[in-house]
Design a protein around this motif. Sequence first.
Motif, mmCIF file in Angstrom:
data_model
loop_
_atom_site.group_PDB
_atom_site.id
_atom_site.type_symbol
_atom_site.label_atom_id
_atom_site.label_comp_id
_atom_site.label_asym_id
_atom_site.label_seq_id
_atom_site.Cartn_x
_atom_site.Cartn_y
_atom_site.Cartn_z
ATOM 1 N N UNK A 361 0.781 -1.231 0.000
ATOM 2 C CA UNK A 361 0.000 0.000 0.000
ATOM 3 C C UNK A 361 0.810 1.276 0.000
ATOM 4 N N UNK A 362 2.035 1.232 -0.523
ATOM 5 C CA UNK A 362 2.872 2.435 -0.561
ATOM 6 C C UNK A 362 2.628 3.217 -1.845
ATOM 7 N N UNK A 363 3.007 4.490 -1.843
ATOM 8 C CA UNK A 363 2.827 5.330 -3.023
ATOM 9 C C UNK A 363 3.978 5.234 -4.013
ATOM 10 N N UNK A 364 5.155 4.807 -3.540
ATOM 11 C CA UNK A 364 6.331 4.715 -4.396
ATOM 12 C C UNK A 364 6.904 3.304 -4.328
ATOM 13 N N UNK A 365 7.494 2.851 -5.442
ATOM 14 C CA UNK A 365 7.968 1.475 -5.541
ATOM 15 C C UNK A 365 9.447 1.396 -5.903
ATOM 16 N N UNK A 366 10.140 0.476 -5.227
ATOM 17 C CA UNK A 366 11.407 -0.057 -5.697
ATOM 18 C C UNK A 366 11.102 -1.463 -6.190
ATOM 19 N N UNK A 367 11.389 -1.750 -7.432
ATOM 20 C CA UNK A 367 11.096 -3.063 -7.990
ATOM 21 C C UNK A 367 12.380 -3.849 -8.226
ATOM 22 N N UNK A 368 12.422 -5.040 -7.686
ATOM 23 C CA UNK A 368 13.541 -5.968 -7.899
ATOM 24 C C UNK A 368 12.947 -7.217 -8.550
ATOM 25 N N UNK A 369 12.965 -7.233 -9.881
ATOM 26 C CA UNK A 369 12.253 -8.241 -10.656
ATOM 27 C C UNK A 369 13.212 -9.043 -11.533
ATOM 28 N N UNK A 370 12.758 -10.221 -11.934
ATOM 29 C CA UNK A 370 13.502 -11.002 -12.915
ATOM 30 C C UNK A 370 13.226 -10.474 -14.323
ATOM 31 N N UNK A 371 12.012 -9.971 -14.551
ATOM 32 C CA UNK A 371 11.648 -9.367 -15.832
ATOM 33 C C UNK A 371 10.937 -8.050 -15.574
ATOM 34 N N UNK A 372 11.392 -6.989 -16.287
ATOM 35 C CA UNK A 372 10.796 -5.668 -16.107
ATOM 36 C C UNK A 372 9.878 -5.287 -17.254
#
Length: 538
Positions: A361-372
């Motif tokens: 439920x945050x407004x900003x994201x850090x994404x650590x993904x295998x596929x972007x």
Amino acid sequence: MTAWEHDAVAPGTLTSADDKIQSHESAAHEKRNWVRLSYDCNNHCVFCLDSNAHDGTMRANLDIKVQIIEGRKKGATRLILSGGEPTMHPNFLDFVKLGARAGYPKIQTVTNGRMFAYPDFLQRAADNGLHEITFSLHGHTPKLHDRLVGTPGAFEEEVRGLRAALDSGRFIVNVDIVINKQNVKHLPQMLETFISWGVQEFDLLHVIPFGNAWTDARDHLFYDLEGNEESLRKAMEYSRRPDIHIWLNRFPPPYTEGFEELIQDPYKMTDEVRGRREEFDRYLALGEKLRCREPERCKHCYLQDLCDGLDAAIDDRSQTEVHVLRMAHPAPESGSLPRAEIAHVVAKDLADAAPLIDRAGANALWLELESFAGVEQRNDVVRCITRDGQELSRLLETPRPFAIVAQVCASTEPVLAALSPVPQGLILAQPDYARVTENLEHDVDLRALCQKMPAHVRTVNIPACIGGREPEPPVSTLDASMLGPDARLDMGHYTERYIAAGYRTKSRRCHGCRYDSQCRGVHINYVRAHGYRTLEPV
């Protein structure tokens, strides 16, 4: 007899340092079933950490049998019969046979070895399926050993058992030594003596502040590490011999400089915590403070940093708001989570990340993904984190308002080295790995790459002495992977995350660095792979 941890490798089978590292790691991660047989011992070791549990009794046969069988059903491949002194149990040999019938590939006992001086007992143990005997032997003379184990005649009896086990050719035989103030200066001579008898594997155990060791005897047991470095280093040098295996157990990592491959596998921390799980669970559930948490005592303890981190995690979990909330599968199923400014989401792709994003439920994201794939369609992403070269190229080519964190590894290094010009918003990071073999496989020359990068490139998780610039300060983060299904802090999950990312170390030389007070050092496996020599005080 204390049930010290031990990892066996068949002696004489390895010829190179890398082979030893890989074999030791495999042994450390082997699934074991530690089964206590007794709460009694016929020695009285002055450093025994198990002494508070000794009440002179044996465990019930049925309880032992159930634990042996259930452990095998759960996939354990090594059965370790321990105590107290396990051979004091009248049914010790029957439990060995039960372990063999249950299908354990390896059956081991950790013992003071005195019963193995009796030829019939030794032969029946072998016939019943015992593969390995770990003898706890703390001196190379009767005077030294008997004084430490508080039992006259123990040395002569144990040595008869050890030599008989070696002569039989039917066992892997190894020796545990608890290093303390009484024997540390004799350590090289002890190893030379035992090697001359045919022993090729040793576990060197650092004395710790529990049980008998933290009584009035403490002044005669805890020693000055710096004042005994010569003896310790001479002992560690035996590990350079291809036929000799040295393990360090609970030994302070900074004092291994030059022999960092001997640092105990961090995975073993799970065993340490499991042995004190009831105390930790009472602390988390009831707020009952750990009785051992005293500054003078903690400075001698291998768990100090883990416990300090636990206190910090408890404080973070109690907050209603946090700066960053790290979310990965499996996320807590129930219970409330604190509000977060940023959600650091670890997942396969955006679809896999969706429920974690909703839960945070945050407004900003850090994404650590295998596929972007599709990341450009979101306007709440402020940072993308990757250790995949192809995904890094994809992110660099994407019109973006977000920063890119490139975890430096064999996959991303060629992409980073080829950048011209180097874009704004690029951040370099050193990834942490659960196994030292992963560091050996994926790490590159981090310092050399950072030196090629212009000043506007920032770093995280890279000390200034390696990155050539002051890194971004650590961000206050609550890691939801430390929580159980009910969103409460769970000791097992906390320990896993501590090992994965929180277990950090620095060289003793770092105390002279101007960044020392704010530097977290590097992950323990980075040092195990590359040594403290990579850290150069600024």
